[in-house]
Scaffold this motif. Sequence first.
Motif, PDB file in Angstrom:
ATOM      1  N   VAL A 155       0.811  -1.192  -0.099  1.00 53.31           N
ATOM      2  CA  VAL A 155      -0.243   0.122  -0.198  1.00 53.31           C
ATOM      3  C   VAL A 155       0.764   1.242  -0.079  1.00 53.31           C
ATOM      4  O   VAL A 155       0.701   2.112  -0.736  1.00 53.31           O
ATOM      5  CB  VAL A 155      -1.099  -0.030   1.212  1.00 53.31           C
ATOM      6  N   TYR A 186      -1.375  -1.691  -6.995  1.00 51.18           N
ATOM      7  CA  TYR A 186      -2.754  -1.794  -7.604  1.00 51.18           C
ATOM      8  C   TYR A 186      -3.757  -2.275  -6.826  1.00 51.18           C
ATOM      9  O   TYR A 186      -3.646  -3.210  -6.012  1.00 51.18           O
ATOM     10  CB  TYR A 186      -2.354  -2.741  -8.926  1.00 51.18           C
ATOM     11  N   CYS A 187      -4.897  -1.426  -6.702  1.00 48.81           N
ATOM     12  CA  CYS A 187      -5.821  -1.727  -5.521  1.00 48.81           C
ATOM     13  C   CYS A 187      -6.193  -3.157  -5.500  1.00 48.81           C
ATOM     14  O   CYS A 187      -6.605  -3.844  -4.389  1.00 48.81           O
ATOM     15  CB  CYS A 187      -7.008  -0.977  -5.911  1.00 48.81           C
TER      16      CYS A 187
END
Length: 108
Positions: A26, A31-32
């Motif tokens: 994070v 990438y989420c």
Amino acid sequence: MDDQQRSVVNRLKTARGHVNGIITIVENDAYCPDVMKQLSAVQGLLEGASRLMLRRHLETCVAKAMQEGRTAEIVDELMETLKFDKHVFRPPQVRDGGELDPEGTPHD
């Protein structure tokens, strides 16, 4: 420490390692969906640890309390504890007259 406790501790240590890794990705702007997958993995580890603790409690504390005639007391205690488990006591959601499963997914 018995085998069940050892298994719970191992799952918790693994989850701790995963959480540290998630923090790092994070912070590195991952990438989420990748973060979400890692979060799901940690949730699975924690849910598994919770199931093991429940099983241990049923096999030891609950069984002993029932043998001692303290059934109502131990059932009340267990119900109070389980109310925090969304998988056990999460009521189905209802929207527009159609019932949803506990995860909020419509079904016929």
